[in-house]
Design a protein around this motif. Structure first.
Motif, PDB file in Angstrom:
ATOM      1  N   VAL A 154       7.675  -3.186 -23.360  1.00  0.00           N
ATOM      2  CA  VAL A 154       7.935  -1.770 -23.603  1.00  0.00           C
ATOM      3  C   VAL A 154       8.269  -1.590 -25.083  1.00  0.00           C
ATOM      4  O   VAL A 154       9.010  -2.388 -25.672  1.00  0.00           O
ATOM      5  CB  VAL A 154       9.096  -1.265 -22.730  1.00  0.00           C
ATOM      6  N   ILE A 155       7.696  -0.562 -25.688  1.00  0.00           N
ATOM      7  CA  ILE A 155       7.922  -0.309 -27.113  1.00  0.00           C
ATOM      8  C   ILE A 155       8.861   0.880 -27.251  1.00  0.00           C
ATOM      9  O   ILE A 155       8.555   1.986 -26.803  1.00  0.00           O
ATOM     10  CB  ILE A 155       6.601  -0.023 -27.843  1.00  0.00           C
ATOM     11  N   ASN A 156      10.000   0.656 -27.862  1.00  0.00           N
ATOM     12  CA  ASN A 156      10.979   1.727 -28.070  1.00  0.00           C
ATOM     13  C   ASN A 156      10.805   2.270 -29.494  1.00  0.00           C
ATOM     14  O   ASN A 156      11.346   1.706 -30.461  1.00  0.00           O
ATOM     15  CB  ASN A 156      12.399   1.196 -27.859  1.00  0.00           C
ATOM     16  N   TYR A 157      10.045   3.336 -29.590  1.00  0.00           N
ATOM     17  CA  TYR A 157       9.794   3.921 -30.908  1.00  0.00           C
ATOM     18  C   TYR A 157      11.018   4.681 -31.396  1.00  0.00           C
ATOM     19  O   TYR A 157      11.691   5.360 -30.612  1.00  0.00           O
ATOM     20  CB  TYR A 157       8.585   4.857 -30.843  1.00  0.00           C
ATOM     21  N   PRO A 158      11.337   4.587 -32.685  1.00  0.00           N
ATOM     22  CA  PRO A 158      12.502   5.318 -33.211  1.00  0.00           C
ATOM     23  C   PRO A 158      12.266   6.822 -33.185  1.00  0.00           C
ATOM     24  O   PRO A 158      11.131   7.298 -33.272  1.00  0.00           O
ATOM     25  CB  PRO A 158      12.625   4.807 -34.641  1.00  0.00           C
ATOM     26  N   LYS A 159      13.343   7.559 -33.064  1.00  0.00           N
ATOM     27  CA  LYS A 159      13.236   9.014 -33.124  1.00  0.00           C
ATOM     28  C   LYS A 159      12.816   9.441 -34.525  1.00  0.00           C
ATOM     29  O   LYS A 159      13.220   8.831 -35.517  1.00  0.00           O
ATOM     30  CB  LYS A 159      14.581   9.659 -32.755  1.00  0.00           C
ATOM     31  N   PRO A 160      12.017  10.491 -34.636  1.00  0.00           N
ATOM     32  CA  PRO A 160      11.591  10.947 -35.969  1.00  0.00           C
ATOM     33  C   PRO A 160      12.774  11.433 -36.791  1.00  0.00           C
ATOM     34  O   PRO A 160      13.724  12.012 -36.255  1.00  0.00           O
ATOM     35  CB  PRO A 160      10.604  12.073 -35.658  1.00  0.00           C
ATOM     36  N   ASP A 161      12.694  11.184 -38.088  1.00  0.00           N
ATOM     37  CA  ASP A 161      13.799  11.603 -38.954  1.00  0.00           C
ATOM     38  C   ASP A 161      13.584  13.000 -39.534  1.00  0.00           C
ATOM     39  O   ASP A 161      14.477  13.546 -40.188  1.00  0.00           O
ATOM     40  CB  ASP A 161      14.009  10.581 -40.081  1.00  0.00           C
TER      41      ASP A 161
END
Length: 550
Positions: free
Chosen positions: A439-446
């Motif tokens: 599973v890839i946990n993408y960071p929230k957009p800044d």
């Protein structure tokens, strides 16, 4: 209301580089021969260029042939390449520059130009109209018409003013039939009508499966002191390497203190958790990219699939009554990451073959067998053949080892190795079960360098008439939840770069929701759906994105 019809010698579907080059070359020959010729180009975008998306660095080989005086004619090629840089991104923080000595020669860009392909298409349309071509933007070719003998008769544009329930609204207008001796299909990658023609005439029976990537692109205004007009940068490795995916990034310094940047994710990836959109947002965080964006402003966004299978995947391009040209067939040179010049040349060869048979008295419907000979004799096909192993090598060996193979193949053997690599697995068949993948946990957009899908779609100026039939057709409504969700965690939620597909869960349970209003016409769903259950068809004319300078 019955559909009216118009008669032309040649109808061309799609006002991109291939279609417009064909139109221009047809009329040039007619003027040289002192003969009359009627040519029509129909374009689904609200204007020419509205749906055109590419990097783009252009090689001038084809435009030099088509309009040798293109500079005097004001062609929008204003930014010559001044510097080439290639980096291997090791992580979010680390990058290694590749010495030019070890770069495959196809990646060298001396003599090329950084352009907006949308603006180049607008210019080509102006040249076509000045030559006497009729260009009709805002009309989507939605149906292929056939003669009694099975040859292509032309196309019909879509009806306007159809409600979502199929009823006719007060604004209803029936489509128009455009009849022609010959019809050239230049819809771009994964064309809706081209897909039907390939199936009907079995044009791909002797070809391997086509392969695709999704290119996601942004246009930024940046600080003048960070701008290096003419710089071309390409990257491999991170972030795609973390999910064992293939592809690479680009960043080009265009005119007027703008940069264009993007990430191409090959659609042969196997992890269904991959989100090409979020990979693009991560890509921008590496310092070799981020250094140019800090303090800048993102002004446009878009996405489009590219056909990158090479000559192994080229279908037969001729059939009774017409031809497939450009990216409709898959003429992109992936080793150069360029397809404009080869697409234009395919259109020019098509124009020469069609004009010759019309001049010889043909009334249409011919199989145009001469096209294969003429196209395979031209420099564009020879160029594609030279790089035929590039894409399969990347798929088989990855970007680093594949890049080393490409260096040996192209720089040392000049593409003349005595074998041709194959990739026989279509992109929709490469996904592994979600349970077997990380599973890839993408960071929230800044909100400064990285962004979310909906704010991105807003910048694409995408719009569709709200009350119209959904143009994303499911062959079986049960598959998204019944099969794809259970096995692949429904990858449409992630491979779509515009937030079109969602799994909604409420008190009534789970449902598969299609937000077709968001669709940027990239065609990724039509390509990557593992069940091949989604078919993209044309929405009402003028719908979709409206790209400026893309």
């Amino acid at each position: 209301m019955e559909r009216e019809s118009m008669e032309f010698d040649v109808v061309i579907v799609g006002a991109g580089p291939a279609g417009l080059s064909a139109a221009c070359r047809l009329m040039q020959q007619a003027q040289e021969a002192g003969s009359e010729l009627s040519v029509c180009v129909v374009e689904k975008g609200s204007e020419v260029g509205a749906h055109i998306l590419s990097g783009a660095v252009i090689e001038t080989t084809a435009i030099d042939e088509l309009f040798p005086n293109w500079k005097e004619l004001g062609a929008p090629l204003n930014t010559p390449v001044t510097d080439d840089q290639i980096f291997v991104l090791k992580s979010q923080e680390k990058a290694q520059k590749v010495p030019n000595l070890f770069v495959p020669k196809t990646m060298h860009n001396h003599g090329n130009y950084i352009v907006s392909l949308g603006n180049l298409s607008r210019w080509l349309a102006e040249q076509a109209e000045s030559l006497g071509v009729e260009v009709f933007p805002g009309f989507a070719a939605s149906e292929v018409l056939f003669n009694d003998d099975g040859s292509v008769k032309g196309v019909a544009t879509g009806d306007m003013g159809i409600a979502a329930d199929g009823s006719q609204k007060d604004s209803y207008m029936p489509g128009m039939e455009l009849h022609a001796k010959y019809t050239l299909f230049a819809e771009g990658c994964r064309g809706h009508l081209g897909k039907q023609l390939i199936s009907r005439f079995e044009l791909d029976k002797d070809a391997g499966p086509q392969h695709y990537g999704i290119g996601i692109k942004e246009l930024w205004d940046i600080n003048p002191e960070q701008h290096k007009e003419g710089l071309v940068m390409h990257t491999a490795g991170w972030p795609l390497s973390e999910s064992d995916s293939k592809g690479g990034g680009f960043l080009y310094h265009a005119e007027n203190n703008q940069v264009v940047l993007g990430l191409i994710t090959d659609l042969c990836y196997s992890n269904p958790h991959v989100s090409p959109f979020d990979e693009m947002q991560r890509f921008k965080q590496n310092p070799v990219v981020k250094q140019y964006l800090e303090g800048g402003k993102r002004v446009s966004y878009g996405a489009r699939a590219i056909a990158k299978g090479g000559p192994q995947a080229l279908p037969k391009m001729n059939f009774p009554g017409g031809l497939l040209i450009g990216c409709e067939a898959g003429t992109l040179n992936f080793a150069k990451i360029k397809g404009t010049h080869t697409a234009m040349k395919s259109g020019m060869v098509a124009a020469e073959v069609v004009f010759k048979v019309i001049q010889n008295g043909s009334q249409g419907g011919d199989n145009l067998e001469g096209f294969k000979t003429e196209f395979e004799a031209c420099w564009a096909y020879k160029e594609l053949h030279q790089q035929r192993n590039f894409g399969p090598a990347m798929h088989k060996f990855g970007n680093i080892i594949g890049g080393a193979f490409a260096f040996v193949d192209l720089n040392i053997f000049n593409g003349k190795l005595p074998f041709t690599l194959q990739d026989s697995t279509p992109d929709h068949a490469t996904l592994k079960p979600a349970s077997e993948c990380k599973v890839i946990n993408y960071p929230k957009p800044d909100g400064v360098i990285s962004f979310d899908k909906l704010s991105s779609v807003f910048l694409s100026n995408t719009n569709h008439e709200e009350d119209q039939p959904c143009h994303l057709k499911l062959a079986d409504d049960s598959i998204p939840l019944g099969d794809n969700l259970a096995k692949f965690d429904e990858p449409a939620q992630r491979y779509c770069p515009a937030g079109v597909y969602e799994i909604i869960e409420d008190e009534a349970g789970k449902r598969f929701q299609i937000n077709s209003q968001n669709c940027v016409h990239c065609k990724t769903c039509d390509i990557k759906d593992p069940a091949q259950n989604i078919t993209w068809v044309t929405p009402e004319g003028a719908g979709g994105p409206n790209y400026p300078n893309m």
